[in-house]
Design a protein around this motif. Structure first.
Motif, mmCIF file in Angstrom:
data_model
loop_
_atom_site.group_PDB
_atom_site.id
_atom_site.type_symbol
_atom_site.label_atom_id
_atom_site.label_comp_id
_atom_site.label_asym_id
_atom_site.label_seq_id
_atom_site.Cartn_x
_atom_site.Cartn_y
_atom_site.Cartn_z
ATOM 1 N N MET A 1 0.843 -1.206 0.000
ATOM 2 C CA MET A 1 0.000 0.000 0.000
ATOM 3 C C MET A 1 0.876 1.253 0.000
ATOM 4 S SD MET A 1 -3.276 -0.593 0.238
ATOM 5 C CE MET A 1 -4.430 -1.866 0.724
ATOM 6 N N VAL B 1 2.092 4.846 1.159
ATOM 7 C CA VAL B 1 2.004 5.484 2.476
ATOM 8 C C VAL B 1 1.866 6.996 2.300
ATOM 9 C CG1 VAL B 1 3.280 5.977 4.608
ATOM 10 C CG2 VAL B 1 3.330 3.667 3.629
ATOM 11 N N VAL C 1 -7.611 7.240 3.846
ATOM 12 C CA VAL C 1 -7.633 5.781 4.030
ATOM 13 C C VAL C 1 -8.557 5.149 2.984
ATOM 14 C CG1 VAL C 1 -8.352 3.916 5.590
ATOM 15 C CG2 VAL C 1 -7.039 5.849 6.491
ATOM 16 N N TYR D 1 -4.708 4.480 1.009
ATOM 17 C CA TYR D 1 -3.398 4.726 1.641
ATOM 18 C C TYR D 1 -3.296 4.073 3.018
ATOM 19 C CZ TYR D 1 -2.333 8.510 -1.666
ATOM 20 O OH TYR D 1 -2.067 9.234 -2.783
ATOM 21 N N ASP D 2 -2.089 3.669 3.375
ATOM 22 C CA ASP D 2 -1.741 3.460 4.775
ATOM 23 C C ASP D 2 -1.282 4.833 5.250
ATOM 24 O OD1 ASP D 2 -2.278 0.778 4.852
ATOM 25 O OD2 ASP D 2 -0.201 0.139 4.535
ATOM 26 N N THR E 1 5.329 -0.928 10.150
ATOM 27 C CA THR E 1 5.032 -1.670 8.921
ATOM 28 C C THR E 1 4.357 -3.005 9.251
ATOM 29 O OG1 THR E 1 6.962 -0.653 7.910
ATOM 30 C CG2 THR E 1 6.052 -2.549 6.777
ATOM 31 N N LYS F 1 2.453 -3.662 11.739
ATOM 32 C CA LYS F 1 1.061 -3.387 12.111
ATOM 33 C C LYS F 1 0.197 -3.101 10.875
ATOM 34 C CE LYS F 1 0.553 -3.741 16.536
ATOM 35 N NZ LYS F 1 -0.416 -4.732 17.034
ATOM 36 N N PHE F 2 0.782 -2.365 9.912
ATOM 37 C CA PHE F 2 0.043 -2.138 8.658
ATOM 38 C C PHE F 2 -0.264 -3.495 8.020
ATOM 39 C CE2 PHE F 2 1.903 2.385 8.061
ATOM 40 C CZ PHE F 2 0.704 2.993 8.405
ATOM 41 N N LYS G 1 -4.773 0.623 9.691
ATOM 42 C CA LYS G 1 -4.746 1.558 8.567
ATOM 43 C C LYS G 1 -4.044 2.870 8.906
ATOM 44 C CE LYS G 1 -6.089 0.518 5.178
ATOM 45 N NZ LYS G 1 -5.208 -0.275 4.291
ATOM 46 N N VAL G 2 -4.054 3.221 10.203
ATOM 47 C CA VAL G 2 -3.458 4.507 10.572
ATOM 48 C C VAL G 2 -2.544 4.346 11.789
ATOM 49 C CG1 VAL G 2 -3.889 6.909 11.243
ATOM 50 C CG2 VAL G 2 -5.541 5.713 9.786
#
Ligand code: ADP
Ligand code: ASP
Ligand code: MG
Length: 412
Positions: free
Chosen positions: A1, A3, A30, A34-35, A122, A124-125, A130-131
């Motif tokens: 994704m 960023v 989002v 996007y992340d 990263t 966690k993404f 997402k944020v």
């Protein structure tokens, strides 16, 4: 994704309502796929309040404790932003600087970011977050203590994250809709710029235009971060705000791009110093060791082996400077008659890359000030800027007169 980094300044997170508004903007990005890494400042007024507590408790404070205290405002907004996003069903988590960790030097209250490992966030993404909401302005020193990056430092946190994560863009959301030819609060005729070069922005920032912290512009220039300044209070299109970019991307520009000012300056003069080789080194080493940020320096002509040395620094560092000089005098390191402090000065500067190829800007600037009856106390120049120190009470007048004279309200 891909960023995206979005930074929200103090006024943009000043109330729970504004945090919700900012979170909605994050939600829009989002939804585009996007992340998002959100960098938040403390609620407006919070950092000033904390600095006030420190100064009242200990005027010559230990900078490590200063950082422990003033960094805390951002912790609150980071948590609140994450909660607000969660309430909107956007998967979000907050990080304080040390948790990332944002590794910095140990120059407390003015630390520089050295490294931002990306693995933690990263991962966690990768798990569907997402944020990532990160507390701006703060980091951790090699000794494991909390550091801060200097006032306005959340801008720098934002650009550093954009560089570390290879973000598509770094959007700085603030309370004005872009970078202007001067502070629109001082000159109503100030004009918003669609684009400004890194170099001009760097000068304007370092000369007092607090819309971006100087270091953030330096980092953006070095790491080629696409940096945009825009308002968190208006509906946004993709072309909103001001893009800070390479000189080559700008077709037309005025000789003078903008006027900057710094209100709270002081001018100090060490009267009748024994003039000998090494005296400047001795004076400015002592000041630097005392944590004084010296800006302009003027050494007068010597007479009979004695000279006057003048410098400027932020007005809140005058006590430090005085103590350092007193001590050097008592220790017999610097021999002088008197230290005179003028705490009522401001610095006004004109900036523009056009000055490289145009002459006469300095002459015009001095004439404009003289026509207004404003006395110039110190002058410094570089390739693309001219700065003067004047009485603080004339600062607004000087900014407005220069803005008019260089016709900055009109595009090139
Ligand atoms: P934030 O809290 O969002 O970081 P700041 O107060 O640090 O916001 O910076 C935004 C402010 O910078 C504006 O409100 C404006 O008064 C000031 N400013 C100074 N010079 C300029 C300029 N040339 N263009 C735009 N804003 C400027
Ligand atoms: N809250 C900090 C300050 O006021 C950092 C920032 O807002 O950028 O300086
Ligand atoms: Mg700021």
């Amino acid at each position: 994704m891909p960023v995206l980094v979005m930074k929200f300044g103090g006024t943009s997170v000043a109330t729970l309502d504004r945090i919700r508004r900012a979170a909605k903007r994050v939600g829009v990005e989002v939804a585009k796929g996007y992340d998002v890494i959100v960098i938040v400042s403390a609620m407006s007024g919070e950092t000033n309040k904390l600095v006030g507590f420190v100064n009242e408790t200990s005027p010559l404070y230990d900078a490590r404790e200063y950082d422990a205290i003033v960094s805390s405002g951002e912790n609150v907004t980071a948590g609140l932003m994450a909660l607000t996003l969660q309430e909107m069903d956007v998967p979000a988590r907050s990080w304080q600087g040390w948790q990332v960790p944002v590794r910095t030097t140990d120059a407390h209250s003015a630390a520089r970011i050295e490294e931002i490992p990306t693995d933690n966030i990263t991962a966690k993404f990768g798990e569907g977050m997402k944020v990532a909401v990160v507390a701006g302005f703060q980091g951790i020193s090699p000794q494991g203590r909390i550091t801060t990056l200097g006032r306005g430092g959340s801008d720098t946190t934002a650009v550093a994250f954009a560089a570390a994560f290879g973000a598509e863009r770094c959007d700085i959301y603030t309370d004005v809709d872009g970078v202007y030819t001067t502070d629109p609060r001082v000159e109503a005729k100030a004009r918003k710029l669609d684009k400004i070069s890194f170099e001009e922005m760097l000068e304007l920032a370092s000369l007092g235009a607090k819309v971006l912290q100087t270091r953030s512009v330096e980092l953006a220039m070095r790491y080629k971060v696409k940096l945009r300044v825009l308002s968190s209070f208006e509906e946004q299109s993709d072309s909103a705000g001001t893009l800070v970019c390479d000189e080559e991307e700008i077709m037309e520009s005025n000789v003078v791009a903008g006027v900057a000012f710094s209100r709270d300056e002081a001018k100090l003069t060490l009267m009748s110093v024994a003039d000998r080789p090494g005296i400047a080194a001795t004076i400015f080493t002592a000041l630097s060791e005392a944590g004084v940020n010296v800006d302009m320096i003027v050494q007068n002509i010597s007479e009979e082996g004695r000279t006057d040395m003048t410098w400027s620094c932020p007005v809140d560092q005058v006590i430090r400077a005085e103590k350092a000089m007193q001590k050097a005098h008592e220790d017999g390191v610097i021999n002088y008659q008197e230290l005179v402090a003028d705490k009522g000065v401001a610095k006004v500067s004109v900036v523009g890359i056009g000055m490289r190829s145009h002459t006469g800007v300095a002459a015009k600037m001095f004439k404009v000030l003289s026509d207004e009856g404003i006395n110039i106390k110190v002058i410094t120049t570089s390739e693309i800027k001219i700065s003067v120190l004047i009485d603080r009470k004339y600062m607004e007048l000087a900014v407005q007169a220069l803005h008019d004279a260089f016709e900055l309200d009109k595009a090139a």
